[in-house]
Design a protein around this motif. Structure first.
Motif, PDB file in Angstrom:
ATOM      1  N   PRO A  23      80.786 111.458 124.540  1.00 34.13           N
ATOM      2  CA  PRO A  23      80.819 112.887 124.234  1.00 34.13           C
ATOM      3  C   PRO A  23      81.164 113.113 122.762  1.00 34.13           C
ATOM      4  CG  PRO A  23      82.721 112.250 125.562  1.00 34.13           C
ATOM      5  CD  PRO A  23      81.843 111.050 125.458  1.00 34.13           C
ATOM      6  N   GLU A  24      80.611 114.146 122.182  1.00 36.53           N
ATOM      7  CA  GLU A  24      80.894 114.494 120.788  1.00 36.53           C
ATOM      8  C   GLU A  24      82.395 114.662 120.602  1.00 36.53           C
ATOM      9  OE1 GLU A  24      79.780 114.963 116.954  1.00 36.53           O
ATOM     10  OE2 GLU A  24      78.428 114.555 118.633  1.00 36.53           O
ATOM     11  N   GLY A  25      82.934 114.051 119.567  1.00 36.02           N
ATOM     12  CA  GLY A  25      84.359 114.149 119.281  1.00 36.02           C
ATOM     13  C   GLY A  25      85.221 113.176 120.064  1.00 36.02           C
ATOM     14  N   ALA A  26      84.599 112.265 120.835  1.00 31.93           N
ATOM     15  CA  ALA A  26      85.380 111.297 121.611  1.00 31.93           C
ATOM     16  C   ALA A  26      86.250 110.468 120.672  1.00 31.93           C
ATOM     17  CB  ALA A  26      84.448 110.388 122.406  1.00 31.93           C
ATOM     18  N   GLU A  27      87.495 110.240 121.074  1.00 32.71           N
ATOM     19  CA  GLU A  27      88.414 109.425 120.279  1.00 32.71           C
ATOM     20  C   GLU A  27      88.342 107.984 120.756  1.00 32.71           C
ATOM     21  OE1 GLU A  27      93.182 109.065 119.678  1.00 32.71           O
ATOM     22  OE2 GLU A  27      92.294 111.053 119.518  1.00 32.71           O
ATOM     23  N   LEU A  28      88.216 107.067 119.808  1.00 30.13           N
ATOM     24  CA  LEU A  28      88.135 105.648 120.125  1.00 30.13           C
ATOM     25  C   LEU A  28      89.339 104.937 119.532  1.00 30.13           C
ATOM     26  CD1 LEU A  28      84.398 105.086 119.157  1.00 30.13           C
ATOM     27  CD2 LEU A  28      85.316 105.626 121.410  1.00 30.13           C
ATOM     28  N   VAL A  29      89.823 103.937 120.235  1.00 33.57           N
ATOM     29  CA  VAL A  29      90.883 103.072 119.729  1.00 33.57           C
ATOM     30  C   VAL A  29      90.203 101.765 119.353  1.00 33.57           C
ATOM     31  CG1 VAL A  29      93.014 101.860 120.280  1.00 33.57           C
ATOM     32  CG2 VAL A  29      92.591 104.154 121.208  1.00 33.57           C
ATOM     33  N   ILE A  30      90.353 101.342 118.105  1.00 34.34           N
ATOM     34  CA  ILE A  30      89.635 100.171 117.620  1.00 34.34           C
ATOM     35  C   ILE A  30      90.629  99.099 117.198  1.00 34.34           C
ATOM     36  CG2 ILE A  30      88.048  99.323 115.850  1.00 34.34           C
ATOM     37  CD1 ILE A  30      86.911 102.199 115.786  1.00 34.34           C
ATOM     38  N   GLY A  31      90.460  97.908 117.718  1.00 32.11           N
ATOM     39  CA  GLY A  31      91.263  96.757 117.323  1.00 32.11           C
ATOM     40  C   GLY A  31      90.354  95.751 116.633  1.00 32.11           C
ATOM     41  N   LEU A  32      90.813  95.179 115.560  1.00 30.99           N
ATOM     42  CA  LEU A  32      90.008  94.210 114.832  1.00 30.99           C
ATOM     43  C   LEU A  32      90.478  92.799 115.152  1.00 30.99           C
ATOM     44  CD1 LEU A  32      89.909  96.035 111.392  1.00 30.99           C
ATOM     45  CD2 LEU A  32      88.168  96.020 113.162  1.00 30.99           C
ATOM     46  N   PRO A  33      89.555  91.841 115.202  1.00 34.70           N
ATOM     47  CA  PRO A  33      89.947  90.464 115.498  1.00 34.70           C
ATOM     48  C   PRO A  33      90.812  89.872 114.395  1.00 34.70           C
ATOM     49  CG  PRO A  33      87.609  90.600 114.960  1.00 34.70           C
ATOM     50  CD  PRO A  33      88.144  92.000 115.009  1.00 34.70           C
ATOM     51  N   ASP A  34      91.503  88.804 114.725  1.00 32.83           N
ATOM     52  CA  ASP A  34      92.432  88.170 113.791  1.00 32.83           C
ATOM     53  C   ASP A  34      91.803  87.751 112.473  1.00 32.83           C
ATOM     54  OD1 ASP A  34      94.551  88.484 115.529  1.00 32.83           O
ATOM     55  OD2 ASP A  34      94.314  86.498 116.418  1.00 32.83           O
ATOM     56  N   GLU A  35      90.511  87.464 112.456  1.00 32.58           N
ATOM     57  CA  GLU A  35      89.874  87.009 111.225  1.00 32.58           C
ATOM     58  C   GLU A  35      89.993  88.043 110.108  1.00 32.58           C
ATOM     59  OE1 GLU A  35      88.638  85.784 114.748  1.00 32.58           O
ATOM     60  OE2 GLU A  35      87.107  87.128 114.007  1.00 32.58           O
ATOM     61  N   VAL A  36      90.142  89.305 110.474  1.00 36.70           N
ATOM     62  CA  VAL A  36      90.214  90.371 109.478  1.00 36.70           C
ATOM     63  C   VAL A  36      91.565  90.358 108.770  1.00 36.70           C
ATOM     64  CG1 VAL A  36      90.150  92.873 109.156  1.00 36.70           C
ATOM     65  CG2 VAL A  36      88.539  91.764 110.695  1.00 36.70           C
ATOM     66  N   GLY A  37      92.596  89.994 109.465  1.00 32.55           N
ATOM     67  CA  GLY A  37      93.934  89.947 108.886  1.00 32.55           C
ATOM     68  C   GLY A  37      94.958  89.793 109.995  1.00 32.55           C
ATOM     69  N   GLU A  38      96.087  89.249 109.654  1.00 30.51           N
ATOM     70  CA  GLU A  38      97.115  89.023 110.655  1.00 30.51           C
ATOM     71  C   GLU A  38      98.167  90.122 110.622  1.00 30.51           C
ATOM     72  OE1 GLU A  38      98.933  85.203 110.707  1.00 30.51           O
ATOM     73  OE2 GLU A  38      97.038  84.170 110.343  1.00 30.51           O
ATOM     74  N   ALA A  39      98.680  90.449 111.785  1.00 30.35           N
ATOM     75  CA  ALA A  39      99.804  91.369 111.880  1.00 30.35           C
ATOM     76  C   ALA A  39     101.074  90.538 111.867  1.00 30.35           C
ATOM     77  CB  ALA A  39      99.711  92.186 113.167  1.00 30.35           C
ATOM     78  N   GLU A  40     102.033  90.944 111.082  1.00 35.09           N
ATOM     79  CA  GLU A  40     103.303  90.235 111.048  1.00 35.09           C
ATOM     80  C   GLU A  40     104.328  91.035 111.838  1.00 35.09           C
ATOM     81  OE1 GLU A  40     104.597  88.847 107.246  1.00 35.09           O
ATOM     82  OE2 GLU A  40     102.544  88.459 106.594  1.00 35.09           O
ATOM     83  N   LEU A  41     104.894  90.405 112.859  1.00 28.85           N
ATOM     84  CA  LEU A  41     105.870  91.062 113.713  1.00 28.85           C
ATOM     85  C   LEU A  41     107.245  90.462 113.470  1.00 28.85           C
ATOM     86  CD1 LEU A  41     103.849  91.136 117.060  1.00 28.85           C
ATOM     87  CD2 LEU A  41     104.035  92.943 115.348  1.00 28.85           C
TER      88      LEU A  41
END
Length: 75
Positions: A23-41
């Motif tokens: 639907p127009e205006g639908a909100e998407l949640v996008i996660g990128l794979p690790d190759e793009v960059g690492e998250a540091e926790l």
């Protein structure tokens, strides 16, 4: 929530194997794979993540709508 994969084609996100139009205006949640960059926790964040995974393994889940509402409130 439904999960699919997507690819970027000419700067646009194209969903893989999605049969129905969004639907127009639908909100998407996008996660990128690790190759793009690492998250540091931090150690605390890792412990919280481990506990969350354990809760899910025990079947202690909340509806996706509630989880998304909580995530949006953090913004």
């Amino acid at each position: 929530m439904r999960i699919t994969t997507a690819h970027v084609v000419h700067g646009q996100i194209v969903l893989d194997e999605w049969a129905e139009p969004l639907p127009e205006g639908a909100e998407l949640v996008i996660g990128l794979p690790d190759e793009v960059g690492e998250a540091e926790l931090t150690a605390d964040q890792l412990a919280e993540l481990d506990e969350s995974i354990a809760e899910a393994d025990r079947g202690e889940l909340i509806p996706a709508e509630d989880a998304l509402r909580e995530l949006r409130a953090v913004r």
